[in-house]
Design an enzyme around this catalytic site. Structure first.
Site, PDB file in Angstrom:
ATOM      1  CE1 TYR A 318      31.751 -40.268 -31.087  1.00  0.00           C
ATOM      2  CE2 TYR A 318      31.815 -40.446 -33.479  1.00  0.00           C
ATOM      3  CZ  TYR A 318      31.268 -40.799 -32.267  1.00  0.00           C
ATOM      4  OH  TYR A 318      30.241 -41.694 -32.235  1.00  0.00           O
ATOM      5  CB  CYS A 346      20.598 -23.603 -38.465  1.00  0.00           C
ATOM      6  SG  CYS A 346      19.681 -23.623 -39.999  1.00  0.00           S
ATOM      7  CD  GLU A 347      23.421 -27.898 -34.228  1.00  0.00           C
ATOM      8  OE1 GLU A 347      24.400 -28.083 -33.501  1.00  0.00           O
ATOM      9  OE2 GLU A 347      22.360 -28.503 -34.111  1.00  0.00           O
TER      10      GLU A 347
HETATM   11  N1  LLP Z   1      32.156 -54.781 -30.327  1.00  0.00           N
HETATM   12  C1  LLP Z   1      31.478 -53.985 -29.475  1.00  0.00           C
HETATM   13  C2  LLP Z   1      30.868 -54.571 -28.280  1.00  0.00           C
HETATM   14  C3  LLP Z   1      31.387 -52.610 -29.737  1.00  0.00           C
HETATM   15  O1  LLP Z   1      30.706 -51.814 -28.898  1.00  0.00           O
HETATM   16  C4  LLP Z   1      32.000 -52.055 -30.893  1.00  0.00           C
HETATM   17  C5  LLP Z   1      31.927 -50.638 -31.197  1.00  0.00           C
HETATM   18  C6  LLP Z   1      32.684 -52.942 -31.771  1.00  0.00           C
HETATM   19  C7  LLP Z   1      32.753 -54.296 -31.436  1.00  0.00           C
HETATM   20  C8  LLP Z   1      33.339 -52.480 -33.030  1.00  0.00           C
HETATM   21  O2  LLP Z   1      34.381 -51.608 -32.778  1.00  0.00           O
HETATM   22  P1  LLP Z   1      35.332 -51.140 -33.996  1.00  0.00           P
HETATM   23  O3  LLP Z   1      36.078 -52.360 -34.482  1.00  0.00           O
HETATM   24  O4  LLP Z   1      34.476 -50.582 -35.056  1.00  0.00           O
HETATM   25  O5  LLP Z   1      36.229 -50.128 -33.395  1.00  0.00           O
HETATM   26  N2  LLP Z   1      30.588 -44.128 -33.449  1.00  0.00           N
HETATM   27  C9  LLP Z   1      31.986 -44.139 -33.088  1.00  0.00           C
HETATM   28  C10 LLP Z   1      32.476 -45.548 -32.791  1.00  0.00           C
HETATM   29  C11 LLP Z   1      31.678 -46.248 -31.740  1.00  0.00           C
HETATM   30  C12 LLP Z   1      32.128 -47.660 -31.483  1.00  0.00           C
HETATM   31  C13 LLP Z   1      31.140 -48.379 -30.630  1.00  0.00           C
HETATM   32  N3  LLP Z   1      31.424 -49.771 -30.401  1.00  0.00           N
HETATM   33  C14 LLP Z   1      32.805 -43.476 -34.180  1.00  0.00           C
HETATM   34  O6  LLP Z   1      32.234 -42.992 -35.164  1.00  0.00           O
HETATM   35  O7  LLP Z   1      34.041 -43.389 -34.069  1.00  0.00           O
END
Ligand code: LLP
Length: 421
Positions: A318, A346-347
């Protein structure tokens, strides 16, 4: 607030020295602070004071059993998106009646397990999913409590890959066809309509998109009730951002977020469900890593760490910023160097940061990569046959290994060579 601070020039997690953890467990490893999870949960819960609410921690952010147990003991519920996460939540003692199940691709095995457990709510994302759930529930002689996830067509989220509330995203049901979807669900005897749901994105740094989406949902609740549906729950999802660095554009504090939700839903008479993930876990963990080499190139200086993109993929995936800090506090006037901070994979994408100014470091020095408690260990892989990064939980002066580092032999044992090869 982070419980990672310096004492006598050495960074500690609560009252435990990171150097001591590195000596014991080895690096790279994730180090979490139990007090920070607790504090973030309480801050969030306090912000919802006076509202009929359920905090369903989004397990995907950090799903380690020990972390979930810390939250379960505080009374936290869970938002799960797979059968695996459901098992985790149940295993640590989160009551089924505090569990909601989200996700666009629930399998029938997963829905069956959730029905058997008696979870509080299925957040249904499409009509085919609704049909499948209905059939399964009828088969099992049960009724599935549901909310439709509504896609309010609102732009939100810190990055295109984590924005979910726009009409072109794969998530939820188009707000314009929602009344039809509810009317259809009303006729299915394996389904009990109980609410409405949204989740518009992640790392959202202002209240405006939440407000815009909520106002659409509140209007829809009124329409649905006029149509004769029972709407008792309003799930507002997760998404509240966290500060990844000290800057004036820090996301709104949970208190302001809570106030906004309270005002927007005043008099609506619903139980509010919240699904925070990052807000609870993000600043509760660091990725602890060692400098392997300092490489002085013709154009740049590289700090080559023993952690890599397979351990923490957020910068590569990201372009995410994570503060990186030496574990031994440099003297006040120590000269600064400009480094590109990279891993051994290795990237070129295996880069944590470019052009960072840090005190001069040498091989063997430790660094902490901050704000790595959410979407860190859970997104780790064994790419390059690098064993899955271990996790450590600190509580004051004590700490424990909460996921061990597998040996390479263990990794190889999971694979087999057919005798016809
Ligand atoms: N509820 C649902 C249906 C979700 O899909 C998500 C996160 C959350 C709650 C929690 O969202 P939060 O409060 O953590 O923003 N891997 C990415 C973030 C992906 C979020 C996916 N869904 C990153 O590292 O930024």
């Amino acid at each position: 607030m982070r419980h990672f601070h310096f004492k006598d020039g050495q960074m500690q997690a609560e009252n435990t020295s990171l150097q001591a953890i590195a000596d014991d467990i080895g690096t790279p490893c994730y180090v979490y602070s139990a007090a920070t999870f607790t504090r973030h949960y309480r801050v969030f819960a306090d912000a919802l004071d006076g509202m009929d609410s359920l905090i369903a921690y989004s397990v995907k952010a950090n799903s380690n059993l020990a972390v979930l147990r810390v939250l379960a003991k505080l009374g936290c519920g869970a938002d799960v998106v797979s059968g695996g996460e459901l098992l985790r939540a149940l295993a640590v003692g989160i009551p089924a009646q505090k569990i909601v199940f989200s996700g666009v691709g629930k399998t029938s095995d997963e829905m069956r397990a959730a029905l058997e457990a008696g979870i509080y709510q299925f957040n249904v994302e499409s009509l085919p999913e609704l049909e499948a759930l209905n059939e399964l529930a009828l088969d099992m002689g049960m009724v599935a409590p549901i909310a439709f996830r509504i896609n309010p067509d609102i732009e939100a989220g810190g990055h295109e890959k984590i924005s979910t509330g726009k009409a072109e995203n794969k998530f939820g049901i188009d707000i314009n066809v929602a009344p039809k979807a509810y009317a259809h669900a009303q006729n299915l005897s394996g389904i009990k309509i109980q609410g409405i749901d949204m989740h518009i994105g992640s790392q959202i740094d202002s209240l405006a998109p939440f407000k815009a989406a909520l106002s659409k949902l509140v209007a829809l609740v009124k329409t649905l009730r006029r149509d004769g549906h029972t709407i008792d729950t309003l799930d507002v999802g997760g998404g509240l951002g966290i500060p990844y660095r000290d800057d004036e554009n820090a996301p709104p504090l949970p208190t302001l977020y809570g106030q906004m939700v309270k005002e927007m839903t005043k008099g609506l008479d619903v139980k509010l469900i919240f699904e925070p993930g990052r807000m609870i876990a993000g600043n509760a963990g660091v990725l602890l890593s060692k400098v392997l080499y300092v490489k002085t190139g013709s154009a740049r200086n590289f700090l080559i760490l023993d952690a890599a993109m397979n351990d923490l993929i957020r910068p590569a995936l990201y372009g995410a910023h994570h503060d990186i800090e030496p574990v031994s506090q440099p003297p006040k006037n120590a000269p600064l160097q400009t480094y590109d901070i990279v891993g051994p994979v290795c990237e070129t994408g295996d880069t944590f940061a470019t052009g960072r100014q840090l005190a001069t470091l040498k091989a063997g020095d430790l660094v902490a990569i901050h704000s790595a408690g959410a979407y860190g260990a859970v997104q780790a892989s064994q790419y390059n046959t690098r064993p899955l990064v271990p996790e450590v939980l600190v509580d004051g002066e004590r700490y424990a290994l909460i996921r061990k580092r597998p040996s390479v032999e263990e990794i190889l044992k999971t694979e087999s060579i057919p005798d016809w090869v």
